[in-house]
Design a protein around this motif. Sequence first.
Motif, PDB file in Angstrom:
ATOM      1  N   ILE A   7       0.884  -1.223   0.020  1.00 47.51           N
ATOM      2  CA  ILE A   7       0.101  -0.136   0.317  1.00 47.51           C
ATOM      3  C   ILE A   7       0.931   1.274  -0.056  1.00 47.51           C
ATOM      4  CG2 ILE A   7      -1.648   1.242   1.322  1.00 47.51           C
ATOM      5  CD1 ILE A   7      -2.855  -1.377   2.312  1.00 47.51           C
ATOM      6  N   PRO A   8       0.559   2.127  -0.719  1.00 45.67           N
ATOM      7  CA  PRO A   8       1.390   3.459  -0.809  1.00 45.67           C
ATOM      8  C   PRO A   8       1.489   4.065   0.524  1.00 45.67           C
ATOM      9  CG  PRO A   8      -0.067   3.452  -2.493  1.00 45.67           C
ATOM     10  CD  PRO A   8      -0.427   2.337  -1.663  1.00 45.67           C
ATOM     11  N   ALA A   9       2.856   4.079   1.258  1.00 44.39           N
ATOM     12  CA  ALA A   9       3.115   4.506   2.341  1.00 44.39           C
ATOM     13  C   ALA A   9       2.577   5.997   2.695  1.00 44.39           C
ATOM     14  CB  ALA A   9       4.439   4.276   2.917  1.00 44.39           C
ATOM     15  N   PHE A  10       2.887   7.017   1.950  1.00 40.51           N
ATOM     16  CA  PHE A  10       2.710   8.430   2.257  1.00 40.51           C
ATOM     17  C   PHE A  10       1.129   8.598   2.255  1.00 40.51           C
ATOM     18  CE2 PHE A  10       1.718  12.536   0.731  1.00 40.51           C
ATOM     19  CZ  PHE A  10       2.491  13.422   1.469  1.00 40.51           C
ATOM     20  N   PHE A  11       0.565   7.971   1.354  1.00 43.01           N
ATOM     21  CA  PHE A  11      -0.841   8.271   1.179  1.00 43.01           C
ATOM     22  C   PHE A  11      -1.711   7.627   2.605  1.00 43.01           C
ATOM     23  CE2 PHE A  11      -0.201   9.878  -2.672  1.00 43.01           C
ATOM     24  CZ  PHE A  11      -1.191  10.655  -3.007  1.00 43.01           C
ATOM     25  N   TYR A  24     -11.546   4.833  11.549  1.00 46.69           N
ATOM     26  CA  TYR A  24     -10.053   4.300  11.186  1.00 46.69           C
ATOM     27  C   TYR A  24     -10.069   2.877  10.866  1.00 46.69           C
ATOM     28  CZ  TYR A  24      -5.403   3.427  10.314  1.00 46.69           C
ATOM     29  OH  TYR A  24      -4.129   2.543   9.330  1.00 46.69           O
ATOM     30  N   GLU A  25     -10.312   2.217  11.747  1.00 49.41           N
ATOM     31  CA  GLU A  25     -10.342   0.633  11.320  1.00 49.41           C
ATOM     32  C   GLU A  25     -11.092   0.311  10.411  1.00 49.41           C
ATOM     33  OE1 GLU A  25      -8.144  -1.757  12.753  1.00 49.41           O
ATOM     34  OE2 GLU A  25      -7.299  -0.073  13.830  1.00 49.41           O
ATOM     35  N   GLY A  29      -9.535  -0.882   6.670  1.00 48.46           N
ATOM     36  CA  GLY A  29     -10.086  -2.274   6.425  1.00 48.46           C
ATOM     37  C   GLY A  29     -10.645  -2.368   4.757  1.00 48.46           C
ATOM     38  N   ASP A  30     -11.637  -1.325   4.740  1.00 44.59           N
ATOM     39  CA  ASP A  30     -12.189  -1.395   3.187  1.00 44.59           C
ATOM     40  C   ASP A  30     -11.076  -0.891   2.232  1.00 44.59           C
ATOM     41  OD1 ASP A  30     -14.483  -1.964   4.419  1.00 44.59           O
ATOM     42  OD2 ASP A  30     -15.427  -0.185   4.591  1.00 44.59           O
ATOM     43  N   LEU A  31     -10.421   0.103   2.547  1.00 43.56           N
ATOM     44  CA  LEU A  31      -9.400   0.429   1.751  1.00 43.56           C
ATOM     45  C   LEU A  31      -8.525  -0.551   1.294  1.00 43.56           C
ATOM     46  CD1 LEU A  31      -8.603   4.149   3.104  1.00 43.56           C
ATOM     47  CD2 LEU A  31      -9.542   3.670   0.764  1.00 43.56           C
ATOM     48  N   GLU A  32      -7.870  -1.391   2.257  1.00 45.34           N
ATOM     49  CA  GLU A  32      -7.079  -2.274   1.955  1.00 45.34           C
ATOM     50  C   GLU A  32      -7.553  -3.557   1.364  1.00 45.34           C
ATOM     51  OE1 GLU A  32      -3.736  -5.260   4.660  1.00 45.34           O
ATOM     52  OE2 GLU A  32      -5.202  -3.927   5.600  1.00 45.34           O
ATOM     53  N   GLU A  33      -8.789  -3.761   1.704  1.00 45.42           N
ATOM     54  CA  GLU A  33      -9.530  -4.904   0.709  1.00 45.42           C
ATOM     55  C   GLU A  33      -9.571  -4.351  -0.713  1.00 45.42           C
ATOM     56  OE1 GLU A  33     -13.840  -7.005   0.931  1.00 45.42           O
ATOM     57  OE2 GLU A  33     -13.215  -6.000   2.669  1.00 45.42           O
ATOM     58  N   SER A  34     -10.115  -3.156  -0.980  1.00 39.17           N
ATOM     59  CA  SER A  34     -10.115  -2.771  -2.328  1.00 39.17           C
ATOM     60  C   SER A  34      -8.734  -2.716  -3.006  1.00 39.17           C
ATOM     61  CB  SER A  34     -10.824  -1.263  -2.091  1.00 39.17           C
ATOM     62  OG  SER A  34     -10.974  -0.782  -3.396  1.00 39.17           O
ATOM     63  N   PHE A  35      -7.698  -2.432  -2.237  1.00 40.21           N
ATOM     64  CA  PHE A  35      -6.407  -2.257  -2.921  1.00 40.21           C
ATOM     65  C   PHE A  35      -5.969  -3.783  -3.196  1.00 40.21           C
ATOM     66  CE2 PHE A  35      -1.781  -2.871  -2.157  1.00 40.21           C
ATOM     67  CZ  PHE A  35      -1.412  -1.803  -3.319  1.00 40.21           C
ATOM     68  N   LEU A  36      -6.131  -4.731  -2.334  1.00 42.19           N
ATOM     69  CA  LEU A  36      -5.692  -5.931  -2.699  1.00 42.19           C
ATOM     70  C   LEU A  36      -6.474  -6.574  -3.707  1.00 42.19           C
ATOM     71  CD1 LEU A  36      -5.205  -7.505   0.698  1.00 42.19           C
ATOM     72  CD2 LEU A  36      -3.531  -6.735  -0.873  1.00 42.19           C
ATOM     73  N   HIS A  37      -8.019  -6.441  -3.876  1.00 44.95           N
ATOM     74  CA  HIS A  37      -8.859  -6.763  -4.916  1.00 44.95           C
ATOM     75  C   HIS A  37      -8.186  -6.171  -6.296  1.00 44.95           C
ATOM     76  CE1 HIS A  37     -12.153  -7.893  -7.172  1.00 44.95           C
ATOM     77  NE2 HIS A  37     -12.259  -6.544  -7.762  1.00 44.95           N
TER      78      HIS A  37
END
Length: 83
Positions: A7-11, A24-25, A29-37
Motif C-alpha cells: 500500500i502506498p506509504a505516504f497516502f 479508522y479501523e 480495512g475497506d481501503l486495504e481490501e479494495s487495494f488487494l482486489h
Amino acid sequence: MNKRQDIPAFFHKCFKWFCNPDLYEELHGDLEESFLHNQQEFGDKYAGQQYKREVLLLFRPSVIKRFPQIVPYQQTAMYQNFI
C-alpha cells in the motif's frame, strides 16, 4: 518473479493522520481490501493509483478528525482589548 507492491506509504500515513479514530479501523480495512482486489485483478500500478484516489476522496468533513483549536491566552486578551 512477480513482486507485489505494498500500500502506498505516504497516502496511508496521510489517511491515518486526518481520519477520525472512531472510523479508522473500518475505513482502513475497506481501503486495504479494495487495494488487494484491484491488485489481483488489474495489477500493481492501477491498484496504487486507485488507493491514492480513494484516500483523497475520503478527505471530507464527515471523516476528518477534530483537531484542537489552540489559541494562546495572550492573543485572546489582545482581541478582547481591541473590542
